[in-house]
Design a protein around this motif. Structure first.
Motif, PDB file in Angstrom:
ATOM      1  N   MET A 180       5.715  12.232   4.625  1.00  0.00           N
ATOM      2  CA  MET A 180       6.654  11.484   4.103  1.00  0.00           C
ATOM      3  C   MET A 180       6.805  11.812   2.719  1.00  0.00           C
ATOM      4  O   MET A 180       7.995  11.876   2.385  1.00  0.00           O
ATOM      5  CB  MET A 180       6.154   9.698   4.277  1.00  0.00           C
TER       6      MET A 180
ATOM      7  N   ILE B 116       7.352   4.254   3.518  1.00  0.00           N
ATOM      8  CA  ILE B 116       8.263   3.612   4.543  1.00  0.00           C
ATOM      9  C   ILE B 116       9.618   3.075   3.835  1.00  0.00           C
ATOM     10  O   ILE B 116      10.945   3.445   4.209  1.00  0.00           O
ATOM     11  CB  ILE B 116       7.658   2.577   5.257  1.00  0.00           C
TER      12      ILE B 116
ATOM     13  N   CYS C 198      12.256   7.599   8.475  1.00  0.00           N
ATOM     14  CA  CYS C 198      10.863   7.600   9.209  1.00  0.00           C
ATOM     15  C   CYS C 198      11.151   7.964  10.418  1.00  0.00           C
ATOM     16  O   CYS C 198      10.226   8.596  10.943  1.00  0.00           O
ATOM     17  CB  CYS C 198      10.091   6.187   8.916  1.00  0.00           C
TER      18      CYS C 198
ATOM     19  N   ALA D 291       0.887   4.091  11.712  1.00  0.00           N
ATOM     20  CA  ALA D 291       0.384   5.146  10.785  1.00  0.00           C
ATOM     21  C   ALA D 291      -1.139   5.219  10.734  1.00  0.00           C
ATOM     22  O   ALA D 291      -1.688   6.096  10.491  1.00  0.00           O
ATOM     23  CB  ALA D 291       0.825   4.949   9.277  1.00  0.00           C
ATOM     24  N   GLY D 292      -1.814   3.885  11.243  1.00  0.00           N
ATOM     25  CA  GLY D 292      -3.113   3.734  10.977  1.00  0.00           C
ATOM     26  C   GLY D 292      -4.016   3.629  12.421  1.00  0.00           C
ATOM     27  O   GLY D 292      -5.276   3.256  12.271  1.00  0.00           O
TER      28      GLY D 292
ATOM     29  N   GLU E  40       1.460   3.379   2.367  1.00  0.00           N
ATOM     30  CA  GLU E  40       2.386   3.702   3.736  1.00  0.00           C
ATOM     31  C   GLU E  40       3.650   2.677   3.320  1.00  0.00           C
ATOM     32  O   GLU E  40       4.692   3.279   3.716  1.00  0.00           O
ATOM     33  CB  GLU E  40       1.723   3.243   4.982  1.00  0.00           C
ATOM     34  N   ASP E  41       3.616   1.427   3.034  1.00  0.00           N
ATOM     35  CA  ASP E  41       4.567   0.832   2.648  1.00  0.00           C
ATOM     36  C   ASP E  41       5.538   1.128   1.581  1.00  0.00           C
ATOM     37  O   ASP E  41       6.741   1.229   2.100  1.00  0.00           O
ATOM     38  CB  ASP E  41       3.879  -0.832   2.225  1.00  0.00           C
TER      39      ASP E  41
ATOM     40  N   LYS F  61      -2.830   8.747   9.284  1.00  0.00           N
ATOM     41  CA  LYS F  61      -2.466   7.961   7.749  1.00  0.00           C
ATOM     42  C   LYS F  61      -2.443   9.005   6.809  1.00  0.00           C
ATOM     43  O   LYS F  61      -1.403   9.309   6.076  1.00  0.00           O
ATOM     44  CB  LYS F  61      -3.543   7.032   7.088  1.00  0.00           C
TER      45      LYS F  61
ATOM     46  N   ASP G 106       0.885  -1.162  -0.253  1.00  0.00           N
ATOM     47  CA  ASP G 106      -0.109   0.051   0.079  1.00  0.00           C
ATOM     48  C   ASP G 106       0.949   1.047   0.051  1.00  0.00           C
ATOM     49  O   ASP G 106       1.999   1.130  -0.040  1.00  0.00           O
ATOM     50  CB  ASP G 106      -0.910  -0.053   1.078  1.00  0.00           C
TER      51      ASP G 106
ATOM     52  N   LEU H  92       0.859  11.366   7.786  1.00  0.00           N
ATOM     53  CA  LEU H  92       2.003  10.828   7.647  1.00  0.00           C
ATOM     54  C   LEU H  92       2.340  10.642   6.268  1.00  0.00           C
ATOM     55  O   LEU H  92       3.333  10.941   5.780  1.00  0.00           O
ATOM     56  CB  LEU H  92       2.102   9.609   8.461  1.00  0.00           C
ATOM     57  N   ALA H  93       1.370  10.265   5.392  1.00  0.00           N
ATOM     58  CA  ALA H  93       1.747  10.281   4.054  1.00  0.00           C
ATOM     59  C   ALA H  93       2.020  11.704   3.353  1.00  0.00           C
ATOM     60  O   ALA H  93       2.792  11.695   2.533  1.00  0.00           O
ATOM     61  CB  ALA H  93       0.210   9.547   3.157  1.00  0.00           C
TER      62      ALA H  93
ATOM     63  N   HIS I 200       4.319   0.798   9.875  1.00  0.00           N
ATOM     64  CA  HIS I 200       3.031   0.612   9.061  1.00  0.00           C
ATOM     65  C   HIS I 200       1.827   0.857   9.912  1.00  0.00           C
ATOM     66  O   HIS I 200       0.648   1.455   9.605  1.00  0.00           O
ATOM     67  CB  HIS I 200       3.116  -0.410   8.332  1.00  0.00           C
TER      68      HIS I 200
END
Length: 105
Positions: A78, A21, A29, A64-65, A17-18, A71, A15, A74-75, A61
């Motif tokens: 990042m 990261i 991070c 973040a949620g 986030e993955d 989410k 996804d 952080l998205a 991961h």
């Protein structure tokens, strides 16, 4: 499945986030979490029995949620922290596709 980008699909391995990261790396991070004031919360999260000993990538991961709005925050953070040469391929392909689509004709 490897040909999906040729058909207009931009596929993350797991996804978004993955991808972010992996692109930032664990040190990047962790530094980001400190800069935006979430470092202490992440350390507390990682110390919970259910998460202690798990790989830091998995902890990041999940962290973040676990809170409303995190989410998205952080998205954004990042993505802004990524150097241009480290943008994950699916995101770079999406941006290039949008650029072509929105280019004046």
């Amino acid at each position: 499945m490897d040909d999906l980008p040729e058909h207009g699909f931009f596929v993350c391995r797991r996804d978004l986030e993955d991808e972010l990261i992996r692109a930032l790396g664990v040190p990047g991070c962790l530094d980001l979490l400190e800069r935006i004031g979430l470092g202490e919360g992440f350390r507390a999260f990682g110390g919970q029995r259910a998460w202690a000993g798990r790989p830091v990538e998995e902890q990041l991961h999940r962290f973040a949620g676990v809170a409303s709005g995190r989410k998205i925050r952080l998205a954004r953070e990042m993505a802004q922290a990524l150097p241009p040469d480290r943008v994950p391929p699916p995101i770079a392909a999406l941006a290039a596709g949008l650029e072509r689509l929105l280019a004046p004709r």
